[in-house]
Each structure stands twice: as structure tokens, then as C-alpha cells.
Design an enzyme around this catalytic site. Structure first.
Site, PDB file in Angstrom:
ATOM      1  N   HIS A 268       0.753  -1.144   0.074  1.00 47.83           N
ATOM      2  CA  HIS A 268       0.081   0.045   0.095  1.00 47.83           C
ATOM      3  C   HIS A 268       0.950   1.140   0.025  1.00 47.83           C
ATOM      4  O   HIS A 268       2.198   1.277   0.066  1.00 47.83           O
ATOM      5  CB  HIS A 268      -0.835   0.152   1.176  1.00 47.83           C
ATOM      6  CG  HIS A 268      -1.726  -0.987   1.793  1.00 47.83           C
ATOM      7  ND1 HIS A 268      -3.132  -0.881   1.421  1.00 47.83           N
ATOM      8  CD2 HIS A 268      -1.414  -2.285   2.158  1.00 47.83           C
ATOM      9  CE1 HIS A 268      -3.661  -2.028   1.828  1.00 47.83           C
ATOM     10  NE2 HIS A 268      -2.503  -2.745   2.109  1.00 47.83           N
TER      11      HIS A 268
ATOM     12  N   GLU B 230       2.650  -0.929   4.610  1.00 51.12           N
ATOM     13  CA  GLU B 230       2.323   0.400   3.898  1.00 51.12           C
ATOM     14  C   GLU B 230       3.830   1.144   3.459  1.00 51.12           C
ATOM     15  O   GLU B 230       4.644   1.102   4.467  1.00 51.12           O
ATOM     16  CB  GLU B 230       1.756   1.409   4.872  1.00 51.12           C
ATOM     17  CG  GLU B 230       0.346   0.828   5.496  1.00 51.12           C
ATOM     18  CD  GLU B 230      -0.650   1.342   4.474  1.00 51.12           C
ATOM     19  OE1 GLU B 230      -0.490   2.269   3.639  1.00 51.12           O
ATOM     20  OE2 GLU B 230      -2.015   0.968   4.740  1.00 51.12           O
TER      21      GLU B 230
ATOM     22  N   HIS C 157      -2.241  -3.252  -3.531  1.00 55.65           N
ATOM     23  CA  HIS C 157      -3.770  -2.883  -3.056  1.00 55.65           C
ATOM     24  C   HIS C 157      -4.821  -3.002  -4.126  1.00 55.65           C
ATOM     25  O   HIS C 157      -5.900  -3.286  -4.136  1.00 55.65           O
ATOM     26  CB  HIS C 157      -4.115  -1.579  -1.940  1.00 55.65           C
ATOM     27  CG  HIS C 157      -5.189  -1.684  -1.128  1.00 55.65           C
ATOM     28  ND1 HIS C 157      -5.537  -0.646  -0.203  1.00 55.65           N
ATOM     29  CD2 HIS C 157      -6.141  -2.653  -0.874  1.00 55.65           C
ATOM     30  CE1 HIS C 157      -6.581  -0.830   0.449  1.00 55.65           C
ATOM     31  NE2 HIS C 157      -7.028  -2.118   0.005  1.00 55.65           N
TER      32      HIS C 157
ATOM     33  N   ASP D 167      -3.439   2.339  -4.924  1.00 56.54           N
ATOM     34  CA  ASP D 167      -2.025   2.446  -4.291  1.00 56.54           C
ATOM     35  C   ASP D 167      -1.478   0.951  -4.361  1.00 56.54           C
ATOM     36  O   ASP D 167      -2.352  -0.021  -4.670  1.00 56.54           O
ATOM     37  CB  ASP D 167      -2.176   2.461  -2.826  1.00 56.54           C
ATOM     38  CG  ASP D 167      -3.054   1.670  -2.109  1.00 56.54           C
ATOM     39  OD1 ASP D 167      -4.127   1.490  -2.409  1.00 56.54           O
ATOM     40  OD2 ASP D 167      -2.558   1.537  -0.799  1.00 56.54           O
TER      41      ASP D 167
END
Ligand SMILES: [Zn+2]
Length: 189
Positions: free
Chosen positions: A35, A117, A156, A166
Site C-alpha cells: 500500500h 504501507e 492494494h 495504491d
């Protein structure tokens, strides 16, 4: 080399989030989801991402945070622009990162995935240090959870294509996969 002890990355700053749930026995970890996040959007540094994942974000601090009021989300790890890693949820638990999603016809990706992330946006190039750490982390996770084969590392955008973009066009998939393959080969010899 990164290492994992009892579900937590030894080299990460551990910031346990309240937003997680236990995995079921049947939920073999077999998927890695990449992400991006930045808060406020396009701004790096600061503590807002930690605050969001820890349920402590002051939603009045920025106009764009109003929509985040009451939102309960997390990820397993965040790789910051300087390559430092924060971990919020044990890999052995489910982080709440994927939302409504499906991979290879299987829904609810949170059940069987790990969510990483990158601090960034869809369009700003990620830093070399982020790639280095993402590669090191991926190899470490594959070692621990061998079902995360190359084919099971996605964005994602791939598991929720109608809702999410993303990690975006800025993410160099080819470079990432090539480095991952090279590094894995080097580690074996
Ligand atoms: Zn995402």
C-alpha cells in the site's frame, strides 16, 4: 538482515495498534499486499500515520482528516521515506488494511495476508531506502511464511481495483521483483 520474533520484526519500532483481530487456524498467510499512505496527502514525516493506526488521530488537525473520524484501520508495517520501519500488528494477527477485497477468487484478504504501507503517494517516486527495506522485509516474511510466493505479492489496487489505486504508478514493480529475485538467489548461495 531483518528477523522476526514472536510475530514482531526485531528491527522495527513496535507500536501496537488496537485495530487487529486474531487469525483462524485455517488462515495460512499466503499473500503480501503493498500500500501507500501519507497524512496529510502528499506530506511526509510527522506522526499522523502512527496516530491513525493507533486510533489517536486528532481529526480536527487538518481539513482532510474529517473523513477519518471513527475510521479503524491498521497495517502490519509502515516503511517511512528514510527506510525506518514501524510495526503496528503482529504478523500472526490480522491487520485491518485490505477492506473489501479479493485475490484469486478468495475474498476478505485481511484473513490471509500481511499489509505493508510505504509512506508515499501514487505519483511521487519511492525512495531507494524504501525499496531496500521492502525487499529485505519481503525476504524475511517469505522465509517465515513460505506460502507468500512471488505471484502472491500484489498491490492494494490488485485486490480492490474498484476502490483503490495504491501503491500507484510510482511503484516500480519490475525493479522490485528483479531485486527480490536477485537477493533471494544471493542468500541461497
Ligand atoms: Zn491501501
Amino acid at each position: 538482515m531483518l528477523s522476526i520474533s514472536s510475530g514482531w520484526l526485531v528491527q522495527a519500532l513496535n507500536l501496537p495498534s488496537p485495530f487487529f483481530s486474531p487469525r483462524e487456524l485455517a488462515d495460512e498467510i499466503s499473500l503480501l499486499v503493498i500500500h501507500n499512505i501519507s497524512l496529510p496527502a502528499g506530506q511526509f514525516d510527522g506522526n499522523c500515520i502512527n496516530d491513525l493506526f493507533l486510533g489517536q488521530l486528532d481529526c480536527n488537525a487538518h481539513a482532510s482528516f474529517k473523513d477519518l473520524k471513527g475510521v479503524e484501520v491498521s497495517a502490519h508495517c509502515l516503511i517511512r521515506r528514510d527506510g525506518s520501519i514501524n510495526q503496528y500488528v503482529s504478523f500472526t494477527d490480522k491487520a485491518w488494511h485490505a477492506g473489501v477485497s479479493s485475490f484469486k477468487q478468495r475474498e476478505r484478504c485481511n484473513d490471509y495476508s500481511i499489509g505493508i504501507e510505504l509512506e508515499g503517494t501514487d505519483d511521487i517516486p519511492y525512495t531507494r531506502k524504501q525499496y531496500q527495506q521492502l525487499i529485505a522485509l519481503t525476504l524475511c516474511l517469505q522465509d517465515q511464511f513460505p506460502a507468500i510466493i512471488m505471484d502472491n505479492i500484489v498491490g492494494h489496487c490488485d485486490i480492490a481495483p474498484e476502490r483503490k489505486t495504491d501503491p500507484g504508478p510510482a511503484f516500480e514493480w519490475q525493479y522490485f521483483r528483479q531485486c527480490l529475485t536477485e537477493q533471494a538467489t544471493r542468500n541461497k548461495t
